[in-house]
Structure formats: C-alpha cells, structure tokens
Write an enzyme that holds these catalytic residues in place. Structure first.
Site, PDB file in Angstrom:
ATOM      1  N   SER A 122       0.815  -1.221   0.000  1.00  0.00           N
ATOM      2  CA  SER A 122       0.000   0.000   0.000  1.00  0.00           C
ATOM      3  C   SER A 122       0.842   1.262   0.000  1.00  0.00           C
ATOM      4  O   SER A 122       1.964   1.288   0.516  1.00  0.00           O
ATOM      5  CB  SER A 122      -0.880  -0.022   1.254  1.00  0.00           C
ATOM      6  OG  SER A 122      -1.506   1.215   1.434  1.00  0.00           O
ATOM      7  N   TYR A 146      -0.464  -0.466   9.956  1.00  0.00           N
ATOM      8  CA  TYR A 146      -0.839  -1.170   8.710  1.00  0.00           C
ATOM      9  C   TYR A 146       0.275  -1.027   7.679  1.00  0.00           C
ATOM     10  O   TYR A 146       0.710  -2.023   7.077  1.00  0.00           O
ATOM     11  CB  TYR A 146      -2.151  -0.557   8.213  1.00  0.00           C
ATOM     12  CG  TYR A 146      -2.560  -0.862   6.795  1.00  0.00           C
ATOM     13  CD1 TYR A 146      -3.125  -2.094   6.451  1.00  0.00           C
ATOM     14  CD2 TYR A 146      -2.446   0.119   5.797  1.00  0.00           C
ATOM     15  CE1 TYR A 146      -3.546  -2.338   5.144  1.00  0.00           C
ATOM     16  CE2 TYR A 146      -2.875  -0.124   4.506  1.00  0.00           C
ATOM     17  CZ  TYR A 146      -3.420  -1.351   4.176  1.00  0.00           C
ATOM     18  OH  TYR A 146      -3.835  -1.586   2.896  1.00  0.00           O
TER      19      TYR A 146
HETATM   20  N1  LIG Z   1      -8.765  -0.882  -1.584  1.00  0.00           N
HETATM   21  C1  LIG Z   1      -7.742  -0.047  -1.434  1.00  0.00           C
HETATM   22  O1  LIG Z   1      -7.865   1.183  -1.572  1.00  0.00           O
HETATM   23  C2  LIG Z   1      -6.358  -0.590  -1.134  1.00  0.00           C
HETATM   24  C3  LIG Z   1      -5.261   0.274  -1.151  1.00  0.00           C
HETATM   25  C4  LIG Z   1      -4.001  -0.216  -0.845  1.00  0.00           C
HETATM   26  C5  LIG Z   1      -3.847  -1.555  -0.563  1.00  0.00           C
HETATM   27  N2  LIG Z   1      -4.930  -2.373  -0.538  1.00  0.00           N
HETATM   28  C6  LIG Z   1      -4.740  -3.783  -0.204  1.00  0.00           C
HETATM   29  O2  LIG Z   1      -5.378  -4.566  -1.207  1.00  0.00           O
HETATM   30  C7  LIG Z   1      -5.916  -5.754  -0.612  1.00  0.00           C
HETATM   31  C8  LIG Z   1      -7.370  -5.896  -0.962  1.00  0.00           C
HETATM   32  O3  LIG Z   1      -8.052  -4.740  -0.525  1.00  0.00           O
HETATM   33  P1  LIG Z   1      -9.630  -4.646  -0.533  1.00  0.00           P
HETATM   34  O4  LIG Z   1      -9.972  -3.222  -0.721  1.00  0.00           O
HETATM   35  O5  LIG Z   1     -10.218  -5.670  -1.415  1.00  0.00           O
HETATM   36  O6  LIG Z   1      -9.927  -5.014   1.002  1.00  0.00           O
HETATM   37  P2  LIG Z   1     -11.109  -5.862   1.620  1.00  0.00           P
HETATM   38  O7  LIG Z   1     -11.157  -5.554   3.075  1.00  0.00           O
HETATM   39  O8  LIG Z   1     -12.367  -5.676   0.835  1.00  0.00           O
HETATM   40  O9  LIG Z   1     -10.598  -7.352   1.388  1.00  0.00           O
HETATM   41  C9  LIG Z   1      -9.687  -7.949   2.230  1.00  0.00           C
HETATM   42  C10 LIG Z   1     -10.224  -9.319   2.552  1.00  0.00           C
HETATM   43  O10 LIG Z   1      -9.350  -9.944   3.485  1.00  0.00           O
HETATM   44  C11 LIG Z   1     -10.150 -10.738   4.313  1.00  0.00           C
HETATM   45  N3  LIG Z   1      -9.505 -11.062   5.575  1.00  0.00           N
HETATM   46  C12 LIG Z   1      -9.318 -10.242   6.652  1.00  0.00           C
HETATM   47  N4  LIG Z   1      -8.771 -10.939   7.647  1.00  0.00           N
HETATM   48  C13 LIG Z   1      -8.610 -12.203   7.201  1.00  0.00           C
HETATM   49  C14 LIG Z   1      -8.126 -13.384   7.792  1.00  0.00           C
HETATM   50  N5  LIG Z   1      -7.683 -13.392   9.057  1.00  0.00           N
HETATM   51  N6  LIG Z   1      -8.132 -14.516   7.062  1.00  0.00           N
HETATM   52  C15 LIG Z   1      -8.586 -14.518   5.785  1.00  0.00           C
HETATM   53  N7  LIG Z   1      -9.067 -13.425   5.174  1.00  0.00           N
HETATM   54  C16 LIG Z   1      -9.090 -12.285   5.887  1.00  0.00           C
HETATM   55  C17 LIG Z   1     -11.385  -9.905   4.552  1.00  0.00           C
HETATM   56  O11 LIG Z   1     -12.458 -10.704   5.002  1.00  0.00           O
HETATM   57  C18 LIG Z   1     -11.608  -9.283   3.200  1.00  0.00           C
HETATM   58  O12 LIG Z   1     -12.548 -10.007   2.425  1.00  0.00           O
HETATM   59  C19 LIG Z   1      -5.630  -5.662   0.869  1.00  0.00           C
HETATM   60  O13 LIG Z   1      -4.431  -6.373   1.128  1.00  0.00           O
HETATM   61  C20 LIG Z   1      -5.400  -4.191   1.105  1.00  0.00           C
HETATM   62  O14 LIG Z   1      -4.552  -3.969   2.201  1.00  0.00           O
HETATM   63  C21 LIG Z   1      -6.178  -1.924  -0.826  1.00  0.00           C
END
Ligand SMILES: NC(=O)c1ccc[n+]([C@@H]2O[C@H](COP(=O)([O-])OP(=O)(O)OC[C@H]3O[C@@H](n4cnc5c(N)ncnc54)[C@H](O)[C@@H]3O)[C@@H](O)[C@H]2O)c1
Length: 327
Positions: A122, A146
C-alpha cells in the site's frame, strides 16, 4: 494454470475472481482451477473452470496450505486487515497482516515450485505526507501500523524470492476509488464516499479539506496491474520486487469536479466538509504523488482520467451497490 486468491471475498478479490472467470485464461494459458479463500467462504459463481471456495484464517498455516494446493502457479495475497482497523487493533493487524503473510510464504515455499505471488502492499507503507513525491527508490517510512506490516511483508516476500522459494511482485496500491457497497474501516473510505454516495443520491461529509490530495487508482487499473504482475517476466525486476504503479494524484476538489462533470451540480452539492482529526491523522502521513517511472518501464498501464473513473463506477458497480444497500 491453477490460481489462488487469498482475500477472495473482499472488494478487489471478488473483482479479480470475476475477471478471471470472464477471461478463462491468464497470460494466454487456460485457467484449470481457482481457489477463493477468505474468513467466510466466498460465494460460488459460474466459471469456465473448477472453483473452490474456502473459509479460514490466513494466519492459520494449515488453512493457507489447503488454499494453495500443489500445482498452484499464481497466488494473489490480498487478505488483510485494512488501515484504520489495523491501527485500532494492533494485535489483529499483526496477526493477519504479518503472521498471515508468513503463513503464505511458508505454504508457497512448501510447494517447491516457486509460484508467482502478487502481494497487495500500500501507499500507506510510505510516509512524507502531502508534500512528498515518492521516487522509485523512496524509502518506506510508514506512519501507521498497517503500513509497517505491509512493508515488512514486502521485505519477507522479496527475500523469499531471492532464496528461490517463490517469485513475488509487491504492488503498492494507491487508494482504490470508487469502492462499491458501504463506507468501510479504511481511513481512506471518504475517497470513494465523495463520489459513490452522491451517485446514490445520498449526502456525505468529507473528513479532510478540499485541497487534500490522495494518490488514487480505479478498480479497473488495479485489475490490469494484478494481471500484468501475474504474467510479466520478472527477471527485469532484479532483487527489487516492489512496484509503485502509475496511479494519479487527485485533490478532493478535483474528484468533485469530475463528479460534477459526469453527474451534474446536484450530485456535487451532496458533499459537505466536516473535519475528522482521527482520519486526518492517518491519511495525512500518506504521500499523494509518486514518480512511478520504473512501473511504466515494466509495462504497468497508466491510470485513466477521473471522469473515466467515475463513468466506470457507474457502469460496473452503481446498480449492484444500489441493490445491496436497498436504495
Ligand atoms: N482498496 C484499497 O484502496 C487498497 C489500497 C491499498 C492496498 N490495498 C490492499 O489490497 C488488498 C485488498 O483490498 P480490498 O480493498 O479488497 O480489502 P477488503 O477488506 O475488501 O478485502 C480484504 C479481505 O481480506 C479478508 N480477511 C481479513 N482478515 C482475514 C483473515 N484473518 N483470514 C482470511 N481473510 C481475511 C477480509 O475478510 C476481506 O474479504 C488488501 O491487502 C489491502 O490492504 C487496498
């Protein structure tokens, strides 16, 4: 080709799974199996290949090993506790974002076949704030837990690549907008809300001032970057497995301009401003601009305009969001 998406029930995981099902291939090769893994088993859907939907904890090595069976060539590691939630619950963030990534590393290593691992790091792994323009070799000095957990995960996967256990590409995603559904626990939730809520006919208060800038990308760009990261020749990356993809720097004012261009002034007027110190303190540390020359050279496509991004949300996600929220 067998593929696993960890965090396959989340926002980007579901979009990626749908894209793979639509394409049926990755890098010109047929997909022969897809495993979706999340805390609760993701809902199954029609796909031109066998689909496994598993529930489990990414910090549980046995559960992760089951999700990454022998023969898996590509693992998308998206499972995470997102920014504000990891800041509010340090132990949970460490468990999921750090122990989880260690479990992924171990499961991939145990395969002995060096799978490609795409890890979603991120922009929050960098510091510098509004003034920064992060160069390709910029240091990761996160201002939140994070971001620290993501930076550690990157280093672990980069070192595992050097050791020949796997083949990692760590994508430092910008804030992805427009996120469908409801506001969530990411500190950056407002970035999507200022466009999504007015398009749903709802009012929203933005917790940061209009001149506040954010490094953003669209879900469509994120998908293109994921697929490219999964299929690119990584030999040109050398030991440096971190990618700062070519997102876009946008102020809230510019986002609202794009909203007004696409949806009119009535939509624009649904956004008010109510400063929130807690949110501001987290997002103020994130850099709002990156150089991203290396990613372009490595073939990562450019982010579309803000207007196109708003149109894309309307095309891809507005109706489903309306239905989900009973509007
Ligand atoms: N969406 C953004 O703006 C953004 C920006 C930078 C980085 N990211 C990264 O991209 C990835 C996806 O983001 P997103 O927006 O789809 O997030 P999201 O929260 O929708 O998806 C993350 C998923 O991880 C699952 N999760 C959480 N804890 C868990 C566990 N203990 N075991 C198994 N699964 C678990 C959640 O249930 C969720 O479905 C993440 O790693 C996030 O950090 C996202």
């Amino acid at each position: 080709m067998k593929i696993t998406i960890l965090g396959g029930g989340g926002f980007l995981g579901r979009k990626l799974a749908a894209r793979l099902a639509k394409d049926g291939t990755l890098g010109g090769r047929p997909i022969t199996g897809l495993t979706l893994f999340d805390l609760a088993a993701p809902a199954a859907f029609a796909a031109p290949f066998p689909l496994r939907c598993l529930g489990g904890d990414v910090a549980d090595p046995a559960a992760v090993a089951e999700a990454i069976p022998p023969g898996t060539e590509v693992v998308f590691h998206l499972a995470a506790v997102v920014s504000a939630a990891a800041e509010a619950d340090y132990d949970l963030g460490m468990k999921v974002n750090l122990q989880g990534t260690l479990a992924v590393l171990a499961a991939c290593r145990a395969l002995g076949t060096k799978p490609r691992v795409i890890f979603t790091s991120s922009v929050a792994s960098f510091g510098g704030g509004q003034e920064a323009v992060v160069p390709d070799d910029g240091r990761q000095v996160p201002t939140n837990s994070y971001g620290a957990q993501k930076a550690i995960g990157e280093l672990l996967l980069q070192d595992a690549t050097r050791k020949g256990f796997l083949d990692a590409v760590n994508i430092r995603l910008p804030t992805v907008m427009v996120r469908p559904g409801r506001p969530n626990k990411a500190a950056s939730s407002f970035v999507s809300a200022v466009v999504r809520e007015p398009l749903l006919g709802l009012s929203t208060d933005c917790p940061v001032p209009p001149e506040f800038a954010v490094w953003i990308c669209s879900p469509r760009s994120a998908m293109e970057w994921f697929l490219h990261a999964a299929t690119m020749d990584t030999s040109g990356m050398g030991i440096d497995r971190g990618i700062n993809p070519p997102g876009r720097s946008a102020t809230v004012a510019k986002m609202l301009e794009a909203l007004e261009t696409v949806a009119g002034s009535a939509a624009r007027e649904k956004v008010g401003f109510a400063f929130d110190r807690e949110v501001f303190d987290i997002v103020a540390g994130w850099p709002a601009a990156f150089d991203a020359t290396r990613a372009r050279r490595l073939g990562f496509v450019e982010q579309e305009s803000l207007e196109d991004l708003v149109h894309a949300f309307i095309e891809d996600d507005l109706a489903a969001t309306r239905a989900e929220r009973g509007l």
